[in-house]
Design an enzyme around this catalytic site. Sequence first.
Site, short mmCIF file in Angstrom:
data_model
loop_
_atom_site.label_atom_id
_atom_site.label_comp_id
_atom_site.label_asym_id
_atom_site.label_seq_id
_atom_site.Cartn_x
_atom_site.Cartn_y
_atom_site.Cartn_z
CG LEU C 62 -2.10 -0.97 1.12
CD1 LEU C 62 -2.92 -0.93 2.40
CD2 LEU C 62 -2.98 -0.64 -0.07
CG HIS C 285 -4.13 -10.62 14.67
ND1 HIS C 285 -5.27 -11.34 14.89
CD2 HIS C 285 -4.50 -9.49 14.04
CE1 HIS C 285 -6.29 -10.66 14.38
NE2 HIS C 285 -5.85 -9.55 13.86
CB SER C 303 -10.71 -10.18 9.77
OG SER C 303 -11.11 -8.95 10.31
NE ARG C 349 -5.38 -6.20 15.49
CZ ARG C 349 -5.07 -5.90 14.24
NH1 ARG C 349 -3.83 -5.63 13.93
NH2 ARG C 349 -5.99 -5.87 13.32
CG HIS C 420 -1.05 -9.36 12.42
ND1 HIS C 420 -1.31 -9.82 11.15
CD2 HIS C 420 -1.77 -8.23 12.56
CE1 HIS C 420 -2.14 -8.99 10.57
NE2 HIS C 420 -2.42 -8.02 11.39
CD GLU C 444 4.45 -4.56 8.97
OE1 GLU C 444 3.83 -4.87 7.93
OE2 GLU C 444 4.71 -5.38 9.86
CG LEU C 460 -5.39 -2.00 5.53
CD1 LEU C 460 -6.75 -2.49 5.06
CD2 LEU C 460 -4.31 -2.64 4.68
#
Lengths: 240, 248, 654
Positions: C62, C285, C303, C349, C420, C444, C460
């Site tokens: 991304l 995660h 998810s 998380r 994750h 990231e 994202l």
Amino acid sequence: MATIQTAKRPSAKRSTVALKYSMAVSGLIMLGYLLVHMYGNLKFFQGREKFDSYLEGLDDILYPYLPHEGALWIIRIVLTAALVVHVYAAVTLWRRNKAAAGFVGNTRYHTKQNKTGVQRSYASFTMRWGGIILLLFIIGHVAQMLPNWLSPGGASDSKYDRVVNGFELWWVVLLYTIGLVAVGFHLAHGFWSALTTLGQNHSSTRRSSRLTAVSIGLAVIIAGGFLTVPFAIFFFGAGS
Amino acid sequence: MNITVRVWRQKNADDKGKMVTYGVENVSEHMSFLEMLDVLNEQLTLSGDDPIAFDHDCREGICGACGVVINGQAHGPQTTTTCQLHMRSFEDGAVIDIEPWRAGAFPVVKDLVVDRGAFDRIIQAGGFISAPTGSAPEANNLPVPKEDADHAFESATCIGCGACVAACPNGSGMLFTAAKITHLGLLPQGQPERDSRVIGMIEQHDHEGFGGCTNIGECTSSCPKGIPLDTISRLNRDLLGALAKGKA
Amino acid sequence: MTITEPYKNPSEQFHALGDDIHDAKAPKGPIEKRWDDHKFNAKLVNPANRRKISVLVVGTGLAGASAAATLGEAGYHVKSFCYQDSPRRAHSIAAQGGINAAKNYRNDGDSIYRLFYDTVKGGDFRARESNVYRLAQVSVNIIDQCVAQGVPFAREYGGLLDNRSFGGVQVSRTFYARGQTGQQLLIGAYQALERQIAAGTVEMNTRHEMLELIMVDDRARGIVVRDMVTGEIETHTADAVVLASGGYGNVFFLSTNAMGCNTTATWRAHRKGAYFANPCYTQIHPTCIPVSGDYQSKLTLMSESLRNDGRIWVPEKMNDERLASEIPEDERDYYLERIYPAFGNLVPRDIASRAAKYQCDAGKGVGPGGLGVYLDFADAIERLGRPAVEAKYGNLFDMYAQITGEDPYTEPMRIYPAVHYTMGGLWVDYDLQSNLTGLFVAGEANFSEHGANRLGASALMQGLADGYFVLPYTLANYLADGPFEKVDDSHAAVVEARQAVEERITTLLAINGTRTVDSYHKELGQIMWDYCGMERTEEGLTKAIGMIRDLKVDFWANVKVTGVNEELNQTLERAGRVADFFELGELMCIDALNRRESCGGHFRAESQTEDGEALRHDDEFAYVSAWEYGDKQPTLHKEPLEYEYVEMKSRSYK
């Protein structure tokens, strides 16, 4: 990975899809003709006089607006053109598709398993070789229609008699049957394919489409309709 | 379980290549197909052989990198990606044939790795909406009927793995191309470039050497994301419309 | 009477202490105006000059794809690189749940300020306020941009965009495209990138892996890459370098990262002088599919949007062998709902992950090895009906069924935490520029926005914010001084970088030992998971550092890399990556050892409250740890963190 070269690209007008359009349209024209042709053939069951006068009457369709045999010549020209376009497109696509399949030597995949794909219909396999059989059949069939040039079983001025003479011979019936079975298979996939090519499939899979069922129905009706006459003559002695 | 694999080995693009047989022992049914290949590659490495090259990355069925023809079927016996295929789909003692995608437009790079750059170039030829960064209007100014959005999404889930091409006896990339045409063509944002998109993408598709579609539906049946076949009909419709307008 | 020496952090046996650093670009003034002012004050590049300026972008996720597309569109000459066969395969594609944006379409009290507040708090007060505020500001533009590109977000019947809620927040601000949001966003960015490739502004290099950074006169001016098909070592020079090469979760071998994800690009930059910040912040995660055997090559995430409707529980009895369906309601412990009544199953998380670990450590885990807890949709199916659950989570359920061979509609799913995301990364300033001039880091790969813990659906957001809306301004500000003097391939720095790469490859191929690359990677991963995973201790970390060092020595003596360089050689690719993971793993342990507090994704067993909650030490550790590479040992530079707008308090989700 280089930037695409638009200049070298062939036009969409010459694309595989465009060729398919021409195949679809020419195929549908020939299919329309077949339906009328079948209607005419079934007139056989009304007897010699009606059958022969129907055929003679064809010469004068739209007379006097068109000259004698004018409409027939128009139909012949259109059909010949459709056939030429259909075969040209088929051969061109066949060659392109063969090159696209990525053969290694004579085979694509070396495995012996699942050679027939996941869900392909038998009809779809027979489009190419079946099409060639059809082409040969059409050539023979047209030759047979020329006035008393190729008349198995005996010539006659009555077309009704020529039909009967011909279909009393087993090998004529056999050849005719082979030809019509080929027509049936060709249509079973071809009609679906033509409409899909023209954008008319709205179903998510091949098998679930209503068009598939319509196609198969149409194929059975046409092949069956044409075969009634020779079978009636050969097996039940009709017309003698 | 113990299995035998016959794998296509080809050193590079110029090599002729051949099928080579290997035995793999102690395969767990819970292994993914690629994990089985990992085990085989560890064996090969330790014995000094060249491990089998294959493309793979996310191993969760979404990146589209993996993909081999297993027993003649793209991605194997289940409609999923190769990485999501598990050994429980095979029997103990099975002989499994593994080959690369075969298509004129996907030349083999090595072993099971092929070059799928043609797909990127098809996208370059129009598989986008020209929306320069920063120029976008407020998102909710343009409502999209839920049904259209859902259908667009369905087509947009294509992962570009190439199974459709490998499964198609004509080596056609029509399902891939049609999925993008449908995704963008169903959305109001995609309308201004609808004609030029289909023309550009089809021209590039053919230019790359993909074959034509014969509407037999092997592509859809092999597609791990279930891209529907009617997308191809929609492409045909769009191209017909564009040609009728004299856009080519 | 004994004289006590001043307290010395035990980590200092492994590193040196350097001067504090500060973000020289940090803007001042009211937080709402900082980004606007900064943009206004940034220098611009005349469109006619942009063509003469070149930028290298490494990675096409991304951040990388959106940056390359936007910079190309702006008129710069961009070269983009990815190791995959297509830019569309970058691992952003696997993000499932969604993307946050402060649109307040739900009218539920969301705002830019609230997104900012939630993110700072969620990051456990270890992120910079200015950066996070900017992220929240541009989040709304991202949604607009993506919709304009044709990203098929979920919609309501009226045709407007739908939202869902996500862990760690109490508003619905997450935009989604079923369970494939990352895929749809990446395809959008990928298509924008391909549009620029066709336009000739971006030159794409697929199957190219960056192996070295080229520094010329203290500026980042190029990279060395290996063509992964031919093995050719190429050098590319430009006016600036952007690294958007993702995170380093694969140091654990088993993670939800793609198999190819690696740290080589960032680590090579680090070795050339770029500071590596907060390497110990790793996100575990909570909702992944448990490990099934030792052949396991990766873990699959589901998810966490599943936590919206799924309820997490374990049997109350230890080592309960009964099937889930046989355990009556009153013998189930819905432990998250019990311990955290306010947030229930939607706690952040790190908390959810650790809670699962404790349940399993206490012998209440389910499934193979007792490493799993139930995620149960029975209530949701009863409440919403199966079709509604299918519409929302269908693809996740299918994925679970595919991998485990079990039907999640009838039996509860089993989940277990997995590595994750990595919040740490190369240190950058407000302009996303590292301490090396001309080296920018996005997504990231940098450390900036998430502090010690990233909230769901924020990765994202950050990737696209960096690529579409931040870098184009901040990079322009830097490039306004360019184009810089052209660097020739024969320049000493270029030649040296290329030789270093070639020598390393030659060395790896020459070892010809007895162990495979993967076996080393697995062993390293196990060390990291055991000692630098969900719970870390001084003793464990110290031990791990020794183990990693030994293993690294063994690797360079005994690894077996088959084949040659001049071919597609996947073993060689992996060997180079694992070699860098050893060094990074060691630094992670040192960083974790230094940080004697628990915050976000970093939990030190020595630092917890009486009831086992993470205990931060703001007086001592309210800083970013920026590590400078050293041949013998790394040097720690601290960047103090100050909070003007959000009061630092301990996170409470009870």
